[in-house]
Scaffold this motif. Structure first.
Motif, PDB file in Angstrom:
ATOM      1  N   PRO A  84       0.820  -1.218   0.000  1.00  0.00           N
ATOM      2  CA  PRO A  84       0.000   0.000   0.000  1.00  0.00           C
ATOM      3  C   PRO A  84       0.851   1.263   0.000  1.00  0.00           C
ATOM      4  O   PRO A  84       0.560   2.214  -0.733  1.00  0.00           O
ATOM      5  CB  PRO A  84      -0.790  -0.119   1.315  1.00  0.00           C
ATOM      6  N   LEU A  85       1.943   1.254   0.793  1.00  0.00           N
ATOM      7  CA  LEU A  85       2.826   2.422   0.830  1.00  0.00           C
ATOM      8  C   LEU A  85       3.405   2.676  -0.561  1.00  0.00           C
ATOM      9  O   LEU A  85       3.423   3.818  -1.053  1.00  0.00           O
ATOM     10  CB  LEU A  85       3.950   2.177   1.843  1.00  0.00           C
ATOM     11  N   ILE A  86       3.858   1.592  -1.182  1.00  0.00           N
ATOM     12  CA  ILE A  86       4.454   1.746  -2.520  1.00  0.00           C
ATOM     13  C   ILE A  86       3.413   2.294  -3.490  1.00  0.00           C
ATOM     14  O   ILE A  86       3.695   3.199  -4.281  1.00  0.00           O
ATOM     15  CB  ILE A  86       5.019   0.395  -3.011  1.00  0.00           C
ATOM     16  N   ALA A  87       2.205   1.742  -3.409  1.00  0.00           N
ATOM     17  CA  ALA A  87       1.163   2.190  -4.334  1.00  0.00           C
ATOM     18  C   ALA A  87       0.860   3.671  -4.133  1.00  0.00           C
ATOM     19  O   ALA A  87       0.741   4.430  -5.107  1.00  0.00           O
ATOM     20  CB  ALA A  87      -0.096   1.359  -4.127  1.00  0.00           C
ATOM     21  N   VAL A  88       0.770   4.081  -2.874  1.00  0.00           N
ATOM     22  CA  VAL A  88       0.450   5.484  -2.613  1.00  0.00           C
ATOM     23  C   VAL A  88       1.580   6.390  -3.103  1.00  0.00           C
ATOM     24  O   VAL A  88       1.353   7.389  -3.794  1.00  0.00           O
ATOM     25  CB  VAL A  88       0.187   5.705  -1.110  1.00  0.00           C
ATOM     26  N   LEU A  89       2.826   6.007  -2.790  1.00  0.00           N
ATOM     27  CA  LEU A  89       3.956   6.826  -3.244  1.00  0.00           C
ATOM     28  C   LEU A  89       4.011   6.865  -4.765  1.00  0.00           C
ATOM     29  O   LEU A  89       4.313   7.904  -5.361  1.00  0.00           O
ATOM     30  CB  LEU A  89       5.274   6.271  -2.676  1.00  0.00           C
ATOM     31  N   ALA A  90       3.720   5.712  -5.389  1.00  0.00           N
ATOM     32  CA  ALA A  90       3.750   5.669  -6.854  1.00  0.00           C
ATOM     33  C   ALA A  90       2.696   6.612  -7.421  1.00  0.00           C
ATOM     34  O   ALA A  90       2.964   7.365  -8.364  1.00  0.00           O
ATOM     35  CB  ALA A  90       3.516   4.246  -7.343  1.00  0.00           C
ATOM     36  N   THR A  91       1.511   6.601  -6.818  1.00  0.00           N
ATOM     37  CA  THR A  91       0.437   7.462  -7.323  1.00  0.00           C
ATOM     38  C   THR A  91       0.791   8.934  -7.122  1.00  0.00           C
ATOM     39  O   THR A  91       0.582   9.764  -8.018  1.00  0.00           O
ATOM     40  CB  THR A  91      -0.882   7.141  -6.596  1.00  0.00           C
ATOM     41  N   ILE A  92       1.336   9.232  -5.953  1.00  0.00           N
ATOM     42  CA  ILE A  92       1.782  10.622  -5.738  1.00  0.00           C
ATOM     43  C   ILE A  92       2.807  10.984  -6.797  1.00  0.00           C
ATOM     44  O   ILE A  92       2.775  12.077  -7.377  1.00  0.00           O
ATOM     45  CB  ILE A  92       2.385  10.798  -4.324  1.00  0.00           C
ATOM     46  N   GLY A  93       3.721  10.031  -7.069  1.00  0.00           N
ATOM     47  CA  GLY A  93       4.749  10.279  -8.077  1.00  0.00           C
ATOM     48  C   GLY A  93       4.141  10.593  -9.427  1.00  0.00           C
ATOM     49  O   GLY A  93       4.614  11.484 -10.138  1.00  0.00           O
ATOM     50  N   ILE A  94       3.086   9.856  -9.790  1.00  0.00           N
ATOM     51  CA  ILE A  94       2.443  10.068 -11.095  1.00  0.00           C
ATOM     52  C   ILE A  94       1.903  11.494 -11.191  1.00  0.00           C
ATOM     53  O   ILE A  94       2.173  12.222 -12.154  1.00  0.00           O
ATOM     54  CB  ILE A  94       1.303   9.055 -11.299  1.00  0.00           C
ATOM     55  N   ILE A  95       1.167  11.889 -10.156  1.00  0.00           N
ATOM     56  CA  ILE A  95       0.550  13.214 -10.196  1.00  0.00           C
ATOM     57  C   ILE A  95       1.594  14.309 -10.022  1.00  0.00           C
ATOM     58  O   ILE A  95       1.635  15.298 -10.760  1.00  0.00           O
ATOM     59  CB  ILE A  95      -0.522  13.332  -9.090  1.00  0.00           C
ATOM     60  N   TYR A  96       2.490  14.096  -9.054  1.00  0.00           N
ATOM     61  CA  TYR A  96       3.520  15.096  -8.770  1.00  0.00           C
ATOM     62  C   TYR A  96       4.411  15.295  -9.995  1.00  0.00           C
ATOM     63  O   TYR A  96       4.732  16.422 -10.376  1.00  0.00           O
ATOM     64  CB  TYR A  96       4.347  14.624  -7.578  1.00  0.00           C
ATOM     65  N   GLY A  97       4.794  14.180 -10.630  1.00  0.00           N
ATOM     66  CA  GLY A  97       5.643  14.256 -11.813  1.00  0.00           C
ATOM     67  C   GLY A  97       4.951  15.039 -12.912  1.00  0.00           C
ATOM     68  O   GLY A  97       5.546  15.901 -13.566  1.00  0.00           O
TER      69      GLY A  97
END
Lengths: 522, 498
Positions: free
Chosen positions: A296-309
């Motif tokens: 879950p942590l990885i998924a959340v960070l990945a999603t933040i990365g998608i939007i943030y990027g």
């Protein structure tokens, strides 16, 4: 399982030869006189082509019916005292990335033929490139943690020098940042490797660094939960910094912006994959239970990365920096696929790695060529590329389309299945959370279309800006065509026939990664 | 009637290296007397050859002794075991490389070439004796034999004030350390009634070791050697001495002399003191953590390359102390092995780094870090070689130094403890700090243009210097790929414990 002491035969010898040929080539290159520039370039190109031929031989000999099984396996004692072996093999996970590294290196050498970044010195530059190649190739076939560590670190130095010597104005800052970030991550990674080693022993078993053996011993069952989480945490830091995942991504835009063109290409196309590959090859199969807790942590960070990027891209004024931020977003999709811990998601991730390698590699090539012609990458000062250099402009357009995930091109098959896979994460993971991530990640694709089309519009459409109106801009030249054609062809080919990759990776993902996760759930 | 004098048993083969070194010493002095000023270089050649010859008995003994018994002489005071053999080989080879470095440095500087040669040789003899010394008196004699020539060598440039300062500081602090150590040794002798380490080890593990004053005695002895290996806070002499002494001497002090100090510490700790591991471990823990951290932090702020390397070698000593801080008797071999591995790998890369400093100083006549600016543009070979050594010292794979760091970190996991884990974090943080200042030097060489007025013409280097660079560079690169060789040597180095 006893180590198969692979007897040397032609096939597994070729695997090792392909891996070390660039290093040997670099050593010989060091002895060639610096003044004989043609000889130096020809030797480097010859070495990389030879390596590529070895790779193609392996691709031909590869048993596709059995892509999940180790092939060309070789195990030879290396550091007896710590029971670390030179254990290498190739399977469906390594093959695409192994080949990608070879192709990219060769194309980079071709592209560089007469595009030398200041302060020139082709000999040193090519030596670094070849050393880098050995590091990349070795990382993708190493099946021993220590061996993997050495190859993983081997890429660090050449890239550091490449950025630091041939980079842009902020090169000293960028190279140091790149180096220290990665070094910090790998220090934690090696601690985790050692912990795995010492915890794998006992009950009549010799401690081991061997990856397949560690998977087989089911470390998740024997370790105390808190210990397992700590060990996974160390691996996570090592790999997540390399990927890079939000919030460890800050080295990436600096490194990319300052690196010379081919440095950026190699960094984007291959080096970032070392991180994601580490998750798939090492962290998840060895510690599946911890992987589930971290997912879950990885998924959340990945999603933040998608939007943030994506948001980062919209704010950029520099073309290269924009592409760098888009890498953060794309690697977010890859990590999202991995976080599902399903067959579907991880296959998508591997495809995403290859597609990102081809597409973003191409984008950096184009950016490099634009910079060479206009001496700037400031988007505000560019414009009308389609008028001045139509071929270059259309290639940029094509790559932007591929990058935003247009169906029919390679980018689509990395992103779309990754998003789909989050609909059904592995058993035991929170469906609600992952579906939320899915929705947010989908918005990311819209933003991607936005920033890429906007980039294309601002640089290629319209009329050339006044300062360039009278400048003679030459269109795509022969070395550029030679270097780019294979990548462009690959983007189309994998877009139309994604099965080529999926057929190879699927059995490997099944047998080598998700099998461990599924077994853990029972 | 008096009992007839019994001659002690002499194992000439086991004493081979010492005998060859002593013979060379005598020959060198005689030859020096017979030669005129211009041909003094022959003294250096003879001593260099003698050092190489002294390694031959080691190979013979190693061939005999790997599976066999340790050779014990003089009632356990002098032992040739595999530990001694491995480290004697290391010391002799390091000594030989130092000779290669000093060949032209001393000759060109119009120093006392002949005297220099046999000073180094007698110091080397002391070190080789140290590797076999297993009683308190022999250890002390070996220590003085290796130190006193060292004091003189540090002041070799006698018209240079800084060289004088180097020598005096080194001498005064060295003597103070010896005094503390002797006091500690006498206390230990008083409580255990023995000078031989194995006996002391047996007694300290028993009731005799429980007295509080034993802890003081152990502390004093360790402090004595902490001076020798320049552990913080007993390192204050090192940077000044290293900077002021002739550079080949600095290389000698920072590698061979430091190794000898560690050899003594290994013998004392693992044979004699581990019965009171509860006393030694905290002392070494604090020493290791302080030495690494202070050494590295101070190195960050240096502007002279020799001082930078001096602090770097202080910090490196901190890493070598790590296995001592967690050592237990049960797994003694693991800890001895990792310290020996570190010493072996450290010697190659550190000597190499000093060799480059000497080579660069021949061109620029300067030790300022600023003078390395742009080195890559006019001397790419030297710049690359130096980077290899620096990155190896930083512990970046695939250069040999990575395995040294790996070995000490690994020793922390052998018998997991909270103290060990805490030290692991200190090690990890220090690795990153160290990388920063090694990279700073590399940045000067590679990423900055050369300063105006630097003589950029290619210049040949003397053959011995090239040979020294070749040996150390080969070792540093090759051993990074096949660290198994060194790991095996570390594993083989077992100390005879009676």
């Amino acid at each position: 399982m006893a180590i198969i002491d692979g007897n040397v035969n032609l096939d597994n010898a070729v695997l090792s030869v392909a891996t070390f040929a660039p290093l040997a080539g670099a050593a010989v290159l060091g002895l060639l006189p610096k003044r004989e520039e043609f000889l130096v370039k020809a030797w480097a190109l010859g070495t990389s082509v030879f390596t590529l031929l070895c790779g193609l031989y392996l691709v031909l000999r590869f048993d596709y019916g059995n892509a999940g099984a180790p092939q060309f396996e070789r195990s030879h004692s290396w550091i007896d005292v710590i029971n670390s072996n030179y254990h290498v093999f190739m399977d469906g996970l390594s093959l695409p990335l192994f080949l990608l590294s070879m192709v990219i290196t060769t194309l980079c050498i071709i592209y560089s033929w007469d595009h030398w970044p200041e302060p020139r010195n082709p000999k040193a530059f090519l030596m670094l490139m070849l050393i880098l190649e050995t590091g990349m190739l070795g990382s993708f076939i190493a099946e021993d943690l220590i061996l993997f560590f050495v190859f993983f670190e081997l890429v660090l130095l050449p890239m550091y020098f490449m950025i630091g010597v041939w980079g842009g104005e902020q090169r000293q800052y960028a190279s140091l940042k790149f180096f220290l970030f990665t070094l910090f991550g790998s220090a934690l990674m090696i601690l985790s490797f050692l912990a795995l080693y010492f915890k794998s022993g006992g009950a009549g078993l010799e401690p081991t660094f061997d990856i397949p053996m560690l998977i087989e011993r089911g470390m998740s069952d024997t370790l105390v939960r808190s210990t397992e989480l700590l060990i996974f945490g160390g691996l996570f830091m090592g790999f997540a910094i390399k990927v890079p995942m939000f919030p460890f991504h800050t080295w990436l835009p600096d490194a990319h912006t300052q690196a010379p063109t081919v440095g950026s290409v190699i960094l984007a196309a291959v080096l970032l994959k070392l991180g994601t590959y580490g998750f798939i090859r090492i962290a998840i199969p060895i510690l599946p239970a911890a992987a589930k807790e971290y997912a879950p942590l990885i998924a959340v960070l990945a999603t933040i990365g998608i939007i943030y990027g994506a948001l980062g891209c919209l704010a950029q004024k520099d073309m290269k920096r924009l592409i760098a931020f888009s890498s953060v977003a794309h690697m977010g999709f890859v990590m999202l696929g991995i976080a599902t811990l399903t067959d579907y998601g991880i296959n998508a991730a591997v495809f995403g790695m290859v597609a990102h390698g081809l597409i973003t590699g191409m984008l950096f090539f184009v950016a490099g060529s634009v910079k060479e012609r206009f001496h700037t990458l400031e988007i505000r000062r560019l414009g009308g590329l389609l008028v001045q250099a139509p071929k270059l402009g259309w290639i940029l357009g094509f790559c932007s389309m591929a990058s935003l995930g247009l169906p029919g091109l390679a980018g689509f098959w990395g992103e779309f299945p990754a998003i789909l896979s989050t609909f059904n994460p592995a058993e035991g993971l929170s469906v609600a959370l992952f579906r939320t991530c899915m929705v947010i990640a989908s918005i990311g694709t819209v933003l991607a279309a936005g920033y890429l089309l906007w980039l294309f519009q601002r640089t290629a459409f319209g009329t050339p800006k006044e300062e360039w109106a009278t400048t003679e801009v030459h269109d795509v030249e022969r070395p550029e065509w030679l270097a780019w054609a294979p990548l462009l062809a690959g983007i189309v080919l994998f877009g139309i026939l994604p099965g080529i990759v999926f057929d190879i990776t699927d059995p490997a993902v099944n047998e080598r990664v998700t099998a461990a996760v599924v077994a853990q759930g029972k | 009637m008096l009992a007839a004098f019994q001659a002690p048993h002499l194992d000439y083969a086991a004493l081979g290296p010492e005998i060859v070194l002593t013979a060379t010493l005598v020959v060198a002095i005689c030859v020096d007397l017979a030669l005129d000023e211009r041909s003094k270089v022959w003294v250096t050649r003879i001593t260099g050859l003698g050092i190489l010859l002294a390694t031959l008995p080691i190979f013979y003994l190693a061939d005999q002794g790997i599976s066999g018994e340790a050779r014990v002489m003089f009632g356990g005071a002098y032992v040739t075991d595999t530990f001694a053999l491995v480290l004697k080989a290391l010391l002799l080879i390091s000594g030989f490389v130092v000779f290669l470095l000093s060949f032209d440095y001393i000759g060109e500087g119009d120093y006392y070439e002949g005297e220099f040669a046999y000073m180094v040789l007698s110091s080397l003899l002391g070190m080789v004796v140290m590797a076999s010394a297993r009683d308190l008196v022999t250890i002390f004699v070996a220590l003085e034999l290796l130190s006193i020539p060292g004091y003189l060598l540090a002041g070799w440039r006698k018209r240079d004030q800084r060289s004088n300062e180097a020598s005096l500081k080194y001498y005064l602090l060295g003597v103070l350390a010896s005094a503390l150590m002797l006091y500690g040794m006498s206390l230990i002798y008083g409580f255990t009634g023995s000078l031989v380490l194995t006996d002391i080890g047996a007694k300290l593990g028993g009731p005799a070791g429980d007295k509080p004053i034993v802890a003081v005695a152990i502390f004093l002895v360790i402090v004595g050697f902490a001076f020798k290996i320049s552990a913080v806070p007993f390192h204050l002499w090192a940077p000044d001495t290293y900077e002021g002494a002739p550079t080949p001497v600095t290389a000698f002090l920072s590698v061979a002399s430091k190794t000898a100090g560690f050899i003594a510490l290994l013998e004392l700790t693992f044979v004699a003191f581990l019965g009171r591991g509860d006393v030694t471990r905290p002392i070494f823990w604090v020493l290791a953590a302080l030495t690494m951290t202070i050494g590295n932090l101070t190195a960050l702020r240096q502007s002279n390359v020799v001082r930078l390397l001096a602090y770097s070698s202080v910090a490196q000593a901190g890493f070598i102390l790590v296995p001592f801080a967690v050592a237990t008797r049960d797994e003694a071999q693991e800890y001895i092995g990792s310290a020996v591995v570190y010493l072996l790998l450290y010697a190659g890369m550190n000597l190499g780094a000093f060799a480059v400093v000497i080579a660069v100083a021949r061109r620029t006549r300067s030790g300022a870090i600023a003078s390395y600016r742009g080195l890559f543009s006019y001397a790419p070979g030297l710049a690359t070689t130096f980077s290899v050594f620096l990155l190896s010292l930083a512990g970046i794979p695939p250069l040999a130094g990575w395995y040294a760091k790996f070995a000490v970190i690994r020793s922390l996991f052998v018998d997991f403890s909270v103290a060990g884990a805490a030290l692991g974090i200190v090690v990890a943080v220090n690795t990153a700090i160290a990388a920063a200042y090694y990279l700073q030097l590399i940045r000067e060489m590679f990423f900055r243009p050369a300063e105006e007025g630097v003589d950029v013409r290619p210049r040949p280097h003397p053959a011995p210097l090239v040979a020294a660079l070749g040996i150390t560079l080969t070792l540093t690169v090759v051993l990074g790929f096949i660290p198994g060789v060194v790991a095996r040597l570390g594993d083989l180095s077992t100390i005879f414990t009676g």
